[in-house]
Design an enzyme around this catalytic site. Structure first.
Site, PDB file in Angstrom:
ATOM      1  N   ARG A 200      35.523  40.057 -53.669  1.00  0.00           N
ATOM      2  CA  ARG A 200      35.091  38.924 -52.684  1.00  0.00           C
ATOM      3  C   ARG A 200      36.151  39.102 -51.950  1.00  0.00           C
ATOM      4  O   ARG A 200      37.390  38.964 -52.416  1.00  0.00           O
ATOM      5  CB  ARG A 200      35.004  37.525 -53.451  1.00  0.00           C
ATOM      6  CG  ARG A 200      34.792  36.389 -52.474  1.00  0.00           C
ATOM      7  CD  ARG A 200      33.132  36.175 -52.430  1.00  0.00           C
ATOM      8  NE  ARG A 200      32.739  35.105 -51.686  1.00  0.00           N
ATOM      9  CZ  ARG A 200      32.285  33.957 -52.273  1.00  0.00           C
ATOM     10  NH1 ARG A 200      32.101  33.840 -53.466  1.00  0.00           N
ATOM     11  NH2 ARG A 200      31.655  32.963 -51.222  1.00  0.00           N
TER      12      ARG A 200
ATOM     13  N   ARG B 168      39.394  36.167 -53.752  1.00  0.00           N
ATOM     14  CA  ARG B 168      38.833  34.847 -54.285  1.00  0.00           C
ATOM     15  C   ARG B 168      39.852  33.939 -54.826  1.00  0.00           C
ATOM     16  O   ARG B 168      39.431  32.759 -54.965  1.00  0.00           O
ATOM     17  CB  ARG B 168      37.467  35.410 -55.208  1.00  0.00           C
ATOM     18  CG  ARG B 168      37.406  34.584 -56.478  1.00  0.00           C
ATOM     19  CD  ARG B 168      36.417  35.505 -57.111  1.00  0.00           C
ATOM     20  NE  ARG B 168      35.609  34.537 -57.870  1.00  0.00           N
ATOM     21  CZ  ARG B 168      34.229  34.668 -58.293  1.00  0.00           C
ATOM     22  NH1 ARG B 168      33.646  35.545 -58.045  1.00  0.00           N
ATOM     23  NH2 ARG B 168      33.821  33.778 -58.850  1.00  0.00           N
TER      24      ARG B 168
ATOM     25  N   LYS C 115      22.876  41.450 -54.093  1.00  0.00           N
ATOM     26  CA  LYS C 115      24.188  40.958 -54.643  1.00  0.00           C
ATOM     27  C   LYS C 115      24.726  42.014 -55.019  1.00  0.00           C
ATOM     28  O   LYS C 115      24.611  42.764 -55.892  1.00  0.00           O
ATOM     29  CB  LYS C 115      23.841  39.990 -56.100  1.00  0.00           C
ATOM     30  CG  LYS C 115      25.248  39.562 -56.598  1.00  0.00           C
ATOM     31  CD  LYS C 115      24.991  38.544 -57.614  1.00  0.00           C
ATOM     32  CE  LYS C 115      26.298  37.840 -58.310  1.00  0.00           C
ATOM     33  NZ  LYS C 115      27.358  38.632 -58.283  1.00  0.00           N
TER      34      LYS C 115
HETATM   35  P1  AMP Z   1      29.708  36.010 -59.926  1.00  0.00           P
HETATM   36  O1  AMP Z   1      31.010  36.400 -59.334  1.00  0.00           O
HETATM   37  O2  AMP Z   1      28.811  36.744 -60.824  1.00  0.00           O
HETATM   38  O3  AMP Z   1      29.842  34.172 -59.891  1.00  0.00           O
HETATM   39  O4  AMP Z   1      28.816  35.759 -58.468  1.00  0.00           O
HETATM   40  C1  AMP Z   1      28.975  35.467 -57.167  1.00  0.00           C
HETATM   41  C2  AMP Z   1      29.754  36.636 -56.368  1.00  0.00           C
HETATM   42  O5  AMP Z   1      28.964  37.318 -55.834  1.00  0.00           O
HETATM   43  C3  AMP Z   1      30.612  35.979 -55.312  1.00  0.00           C
HETATM   44  O6  AMP Z   1      31.703  35.552 -55.468  1.00  0.00           O
HETATM   45  C4  AMP Z   1      30.391  37.047 -54.304  1.00  0.00           C
HETATM   46  O7  AMP Z   1      31.721  38.114 -54.559  1.00  0.00           O
HETATM   47  C5  AMP Z   1      29.521  38.112 -54.881  1.00  0.00           C
HETATM   48  N1  AMP Z   1      28.271  38.484 -53.924  1.00  0.00           N
HETATM   49  C6  AMP Z   1      27.879  39.744 -53.739  1.00  0.00           C
HETATM   50  N2  AMP Z   1      26.818  39.759 -52.881  1.00  0.00           N
HETATM   51  C7  AMP Z   1      27.068  38.665 -52.121  1.00  0.00           C
HETATM   52  C8  AMP Z   1      26.060  38.038 -51.148  1.00  0.00           C
HETATM   53  N3  AMP Z   1      25.038  38.861 -50.573  1.00  0.00           N
HETATM   54  N4  AMP Z   1      26.235  36.580 -51.070  1.00  0.00           N
HETATM   55  C9  AMP Z   1      27.289  35.913 -51.624  1.00  0.00           C
HETATM   56  N5  AMP Z   1      28.018  36.450 -52.548  1.00  0.00           N
HETATM   57  C10 AMP Z   1      27.827  37.843 -52.883  1.00  0.00           C
END
Ligand code: AMP
Length: 559
Positions: free
Chosen positions: A247, A262, A242
């Site tokens: 995004r 996003r 991750k």
């Molecule tokens: P969060 O922002 O904490 O809700 O986590 C989801 C976000 O992780 C997504 O919106 C992406 O921006 C990010 N992300 C980073 N690496 C990945 C990955 N390998 N696959 C999908 N999302 C990812």
């Protein structure tokens, strides 16, 4: 016979007059069902609230003052009357309907096609005087009730208790199609008008992806313990790092490349160094990706990379210091074929068949085919390795899953850093003391409950930089809903990430929970309020952090 705008208005009035979804839907369906193709497309777009489809990037760009002038001229009202009426309604459309009481000077009744032609002309005209003249000419032909909706549409604020999903349902009902097919075609084609015509013709399945009309991004559900993963879905698991960046949804077609954030805003200019490499990939495509910087093979922390964000144009020195890398983790369209319904495993394979020049790359994809017994230990090793590469944690994805735009499901799980954090919305702010005198430095913040209502869960001194606090102070002063002296209730449009040691039941806040040692980690301008963490997630965290007393990560959890 072209359909008259007056009939559209009568339908919109009927929709506005009831709060019952089914009644709204029935009124819309009856009306849409009797239109010919051209009128159907126009009528559906107008119900969705805009002069143009989402795929159409034109804008009317008629200023607020031009619209008010046109209403003043058509109604003969004084500035004061308009001001007083606006105080009452807080909606320019309702102001127009109240003040325009005389029949139109131009007796030719407005047809839907006249509106469409007028919108084309307004969008294609430069210069505010020329635009004003066109808006005036349009209002000259409108009755008071027609002017209500013209003002709403031109002013970009429809609000008649009609969501696009309801328009989709009405289309499905009008032409005997299923709702999901209508929603899918509308999402892909980004044109509710074209969707309505497809529903009528029975060609919904043939809808294609409209480039440069971004779609909602698929979201992940947080996992608090590694043992939880096996409860969500069975093996095999696709595991990726991750990345902690921003995004981006990439669209390329006909030599044009655009990146969307996003929040679905165009952010191409923030990452100029990515455009040429993306253009070099043959064909058309839509990618889902994360943008961040790497240094010596390690991911640069988000707080460092964030220095080059937040500006429309990046200074050359920041670009040199923090060059952007795009890590593409999904592909949603390729050469005219929508891929959303294909299983992730197939999308991942296709993505990896594209020639990606640096600084573009794909994540290293691991397939873990283990049962619930061995899985946590394997994920724990992967987690530590990811952290070692400077990344935030893991994404665990179901290889069989489709891409679900805008949805947070169990098919993408995120395993984040051990620090417990929640993304919350600021609901109230308070003037600080001492060093923080004269700035709004104490924030009260909330999570979302099942009904989407905000529930306060904590209050913290800002851990932001002085500059951020100063900027946020200005923002909150301009977005105060109620000034209570020390405290200001603010428009809940600011998302922040807060870390804490423990969540406990408490009656201090209306969520029924309170945080121990909350700290504001960072602002999350990239995250819309609709995507903040839920009360349900907070409750789960409360039970997890509550047991064991100290609230620190336990050995079975993520180190
Ligand atoms: P969060 O922002 O904490 O809700 O986590 C989801 C976000 O992780 C997504 O919106 C992406 O921006 C990010 N992300 C980073 N690496 C990945 C990955 N390998 N696959 C999908 N999302 C990812």
């Amino acid at each position: 016979m072209p359909a008259l705008f007056a009939e559209w208005v009568a339908t919109a009035d009927a929709v506005r007059a009831t709060t019952k979804k089914l009644e709204k839907q029935a009124a819309l369906a009856r009306y849409l069902g009797r239109l010919d193709d051209d009128d159907l497309a126009i009528a559906a777009r107008l119900f969705a609230g805009g002069p143009f489809s989402r795929a159409d990037q034109r804008v009317l760009a008629v200023g607020w003052s031009a619209l008010i002038d046109a209403i003043r001229e058509r109604s003969g009202a004084h500035g004061d009357d308009i001001g007083a009426s606006y105080q009452r309604h807080a909606d320019l459309g309702d102001v127009a309907a109240e003040l325009i009481t005389t029949p139109p000077a131009d007796p030719r009744p407005l047809a839907l096609r006249d509106l469409a032609a007028a919108f084309d002309e307004i969008a294609g005209t430069r210069g505010s005087n020329a635009k004003r003249a066109l808006v005036r000419a349009l209002l000259a032909r409108a009755t008071g009730s027609e002017a209500r909706y013209l003002a709403k549409i031109v002013g970009g604020d429809m609000r008649i208790g009609l969501r696009e999903s309801l328009v989709e349902e009405a289309i499905a009902k009008a032409f005997g199609r299923d709702r999901e097919s209508v929603a899918r075609a509308n999402m892909l084609g980004a044109d509710v008008g074209e969707t309505a015509v497809r529903a009528k013709a029975g060609t919904l399945e043939a809808a294609v992806f409209a480039h440069f009309a971004p779609i909602g991004m698929m979201l992940a559900t947080p996992v608090l313990e590694l043992t939880e993963v096996a409860k969500r879905f069975g093996p095999p698991y696709l595991v990726e790092d991750k990345y902690d960046g921003v995004r981006a949804q990439v669209h390329k077609a006909g030599g044009r490349v655009e990146l969307f954030s996003r929040t679905l805003d165009r952010v191409t200019d923030r990452f100029p160094e990515l455009v040429e490499p993306l253009r070099a990939i043959p064909g058309s495509f839509v990618l889902d990706a994360e943008v961040l910087a790497f240094r010596d093979g390690r991911a640069v922390p988000f707080t460092v990379f964030a220095r080059r964000l937040g500006r429309k144009v990046v200074a050359a020195d920041l670009r040199a210091e923090l060059p952007a890398t795009l890590v593409a983790f999904d592909i949603l369209e390729h050469d005219g074929t929508p891929l959303l319904d294909r299983p992730l495993q197939e999308r991942a394979r296709l993505l990896r068949s594209l020639p990606l020049p640096p600084p573009l790359r794909v994540p290293d994809l691991r397939v873990i085919d283990l049962g619930p017994e061995e899985l946590p230990a394997a994920l724990d090793r992967e987690f530590a390795a990811s952290r070692g590469r400077g990344n935030e944690g893991l994404m665990v994805k179901d290889p069989r899953s489709p891409y679900r735009p805008g949805r947070r499901g169990m098919e993408w799980l995120k395993v984040k850093r051990p620090l417990r954090t929640l993304d919350v919305a600021v609901t109230a702010v308070e003037w600080g003391h001492g060093k923080r005198r004269g700035v709004l430095s104490d924030y009260t913040f909330a999570v979302r409950d099942e009904e989407g209502r905000l529930r306060n869960i904590g209050k913290a001194y800002s851990g932001l930089t002085d500059r951020e606090i100063a900027e946020m102070t200005e923002h909150f002063l301009a977005h105060t809903v109620e000034d209570l002296g020390r405290v200001r209730i603010v428009v809940p449009d600011t998302v922040i990430e807060v870390a804490f040691d423990q969540l406990q039941p408490s009656d201090r806040h209306d969520s029924g929970l309170a945080m121990r040692f909350p700290r504001i980690v960072r602002l999350r301008p990239d995250k819309p309020v609709s995507e903040i963490d839920t009360l349900a997630t907070a409750r789960t965290l409360a039970t997890k952090t509550g047991e064991g007393g100290s609230g620190s990560a336990r050995p079975t959890e993520l180190r």
